[in-house]
Design an enzyme around this catalytic site. Sequence first.
Site, PDB file in Angstrom:
ATOM      1  N   CYS A  69      11.084  -8.522  89.999  1.00  0.00           N
ATOM      2  CA  CYS A  69      12.637  -8.252  90.281  1.00  0.00           C
ATOM      3  C   CYS A  69      13.226  -9.512  90.401  1.00  0.00           C
ATOM      4  O   CYS A  69      14.480  -9.428  90.545  1.00  0.00           O
ATOM      5  CB  CYS A  69      12.411  -7.291  91.468  1.00  0.00           C
ATOM      6  SG  CYS A  69      11.852  -5.643  90.937  1.00  0.00           S
ATOM      7  N   GLU A  70      12.635 -10.525  91.094  1.00  0.00           N
ATOM      8  CA  GLU A  70      13.320 -11.802  91.290  1.00  0.00           C
ATOM      9  C   GLU A  70      13.598 -12.607  90.370  1.00  0.00           C
ATOM     10  O   GLU A  70      14.754 -13.224  90.155  1.00  0.00           O
ATOM     11  CB  GLU A  70      12.528 -12.369  92.375  1.00  0.00           C
ATOM     12  CG  GLU A  70      12.311 -12.003  93.721  1.00  0.00           C
ATOM     13  CD  GLU A  70      13.553 -11.913  94.668  1.00  0.00           C
ATOM     14  OE1 GLU A  70      14.527 -12.864  94.141  1.00  0.00           O
ATOM     15  OE2 GLU A  70      13.809 -11.382  95.726  1.00  0.00           O
ATOM     16  N   SER A  71      12.720 -12.977  89.210  1.00  0.00           N
ATOM     17  CA  SER A  71      12.928 -13.896  88.072  1.00  0.00           C
ATOM     18  C   SER A  71      12.928 -13.398  87.015  1.00  0.00           C
ATOM     19  O   SER A  71      12.838 -14.190  85.883  1.00  0.00           O
ATOM     20  CB  SER A  71      11.999 -15.071  88.484  1.00  0.00           C
ATOM     21  OG  SER A  71      10.641 -14.644  88.451  1.00  0.00           O
TER      22      SER A  71
END
Length: 196
Positions: A69-71
């Site tokens: 979800c972050e990267s």
Amino acid sequence: MGDTRFLRWYRTIPITLMAIVCALTFGFSLVPDNLVRSIFYPVKYADIIQEASDRYGVDPYLVCAVIKCESNWNPTVQSDAGAQGLMQLMPATSQELATLGSVDSSTYDPTALTDPTTNIEYGTAYLAYLQANLNSTDEVIAAYNAGLGSVSSWQSSGGDISNNITYAETAAYLVRVKDAYAKYQELYPNGITDSN
């Protein structure tokens, strides 16, 4: 007369869209798990994640979900706010973890956040820090996005944290990470290091 024909035609759009979504969903369910894993829910750096997870007592599926979800597994990505790498850590956060002694800064340079091993080490240590100070996985996920102070204020309202979140971005982030977490558990039932 022309207006009523248009309105009848217009009513078929939602039905058509629903049929397309159902067909795509059904089609997606027929795709082999290995293909879904490699395209939509890959696990890169599995051994590094597993080692860091074991060291800090953090669920490796949660680490994978946060990275997804972050990267989306891009180790060189940087946000406009300055968050870096796979787990989108702020340099100040990694420096604080090094100062606290949570991470050995002589082995893992807190300024080298685009290095996957270093980023995973600090990101997992940060998740462990949040786990030690919070009561649930939902609170940990929300704090990873919004900070410990925000979650503390939401806790004061009592009840389920997901009902108290006042930031739309954090509420959406919580849903996305939990969905990814569930998918990783489903697609990698024997652990993230299992390649089958």
